[in-house]
Write a protein that holds these residues in place. Sequence first.
Motif, PDB file in Angstrom:
ATOM      1  N   GLY A   1      -1.083  -5.692  -1.809  1.00  0.00           N
ATOM      2  CA  GLY A   1       0.237  -5.327  -1.306  1.00  0.00           C
ATOM      3  C   GLY A   1       0.654  -3.939  -1.768  1.00  0.00           C
ATOM      4  N   PHE A   2       0.385  -3.624  -3.037  1.00  0.00           N
ATOM      5  CA  PHE A   2       0.697  -2.279  -3.543  1.00  0.00           C
ATOM      6  C   PHE A   2      -0.131  -1.235  -2.801  1.00  0.00           C
ATOM      7  N   GLU A   3      -1.408  -1.524  -2.584  1.00  0.00           N
ATOM      8  CA  GLU A   3      -2.263  -0.582  -1.866  1.00  0.00           C
ATOM      9  C   GLU A   3      -1.743  -0.354  -0.445  1.00  0.00           C
ATOM     10  N   TRP A   4      -1.339  -1.415   0.190  1.00  0.00           N
ATOM     11  CA  TRP A   4      -0.851  -1.340   1.568  1.00  0.00           C
ATOM     12  C   TRP A   4       0.456  -0.550   1.652  1.00  0.00           C
TER      13      TRP A   4
ATOM     14  N   VAL B   1      -9.503  -4.600   9.540  1.00  0.00           N
ATOM     15  CA  VAL B   1      -8.370  -3.720   9.831  1.00  0.00           C
ATOM     16  C   VAL B   1      -8.467  -2.449   8.991  1.00  0.00           C
ATOM     17  N   ASP B   2      -8.274  -1.309   9.622  1.00  0.00           N
ATOM     18  CA  ASP B   2      -8.244  -0.030   8.925  1.00  0.00           C
ATOM     19  C   ASP B   2      -6.881   0.113   8.251  1.00  0.00           C
ATOM     20  N   ILE B   3      -6.867   0.263   6.942  1.00  0.00           N
ATOM     21  CA  ILE B   3      -5.604   0.324   6.207  1.00  0.00           C
ATOM     22  C   ILE B   3      -4.747   1.510   6.634  1.00  0.00           C
ATOM     23  N   ASP B   4      -5.363   2.509   7.215  1.00  0.00           N
ATOM     24  CA  ASP B   4      -4.614   3.692   7.636  1.00  0.00           C
ATOM     25  C   ASP B   4      -4.234   3.661   9.117  1.00  0.00           C
ATOM     26  N   ASP B   5      -4.427   2.522   9.759  1.00  0.00           N
ATOM     27  CA  ASP B   5      -4.032   2.379  11.159  1.00  0.00           C
ATOM     28  C   ASP B   5      -2.658   1.723  11.221  1.00  0.00           C
TER      29      ASP B   5
END
Length: 305
Positions: free
Chosen positions: A139-142, A207-211
Amino acid sequence: MAVSTPTPAVATPTPTPTPVAKAAPTPTPMVVATPTPTATPTATPVPQPTGPTGTLAVALDTIGISPDPRLGSRPVWQQYNTLSFDMLLDVEPFKGTLQPGAAASWEMAPDGLSWTFKMRKDMKFWDGAPVTSKDAVFGFEWELSKVATIGGVTAYRKAVKSVEAVDEYTVRVNLTAPNAVFTYEISSTVEPVSVLIPKHYIEQNKVDIDDKNGLMHQKPLGSGPWKFVSYKAGDKREWEAWDQKHAYRPTPAFQRLVMYEVPEEATRMAMARTGEVAIIVVTPDGVPELEGAGLAKVFVPETNI
C-alpha cells in the motif's frame, strides 16, 4: 190387620267431582341468538430487514477523477474512496483522537525513527483473500508511486525511508527523521498513505504499478464495507454493500449507494427538494436557501465511516 208401610229410601247424592287442576303449560324456552363477537384482526408483523436495504442517492459537486485511491487528494479520499478501502489507522470523528484501523496497536521506537504496527488478523478483501502485512507494505509503495497525486506526496516520499513486513501481521515503517505525529499524517483524516492494496490482485493480473488507468482504476479491489460497482467520470459512482461482515467497521444500512456529480449547487438543491437525492453538498452561501426549503443541515466531521 195392620199393614206396615215401608219408608222410602233416600237417595245418596252423587258427590260433585273435584275439578282437577290443569297443569300449566311448560313454557317454550326462548332461544336468544347471541352474536359471536367479531375477532379483532391481528396485525401481521412486518418483517424487519436483517441487512442492508434500499438505495441512498447523493449529489456532490465532484466525484473525483478515479476509484484508484492514490489519484486525488484528501477530499477525494474522505468522500469516496474510504468507502471501499481501509487504512492502518483511523481517527475518532468528534474527538480527533487516533483509533485502531487495520492496525490494532502501534508504537514508536525510542529513537523516533520507526513505527511498528500490529495488524488485525481477521480482515479480508472482497475476493476472500486475507489482509496481511504484505498488503500494507505494498500500500505504501502504491500510494507513493510516481503517478500518485495524493496531497503532499513529495514530502511523504522523502519522509518514508522504507517499509517492511516483520511477520505476517506486523509492519514497520522506517523514517528518515523522527516524526512524533507521523501516525496522524498517515491516518484516515489526512492522506491515504497507509491504505491496504491487495498485492496478490496486482501481481496475478500483472498490473503495471505506474499505469494510472490500470486495474485499480477500472475494477478496484478493496476490503471496506462498500464494494465497488462502477465509475463514470463526470457522471456517477456506484457501490453495493459487501455481503460479508467487516472486521471493525459498521455494516451499511443501504444495499446500494449512488453518488452523482452535479457541479451546480442550484441543481443539487432542486434534486434534494424533489427527493431525487437524499443528501447534497452545499457551500456556506447555500445554507440559507437550504434552511428556507425545510431541508436539514448536517455537519459531518472528518471520518471514514
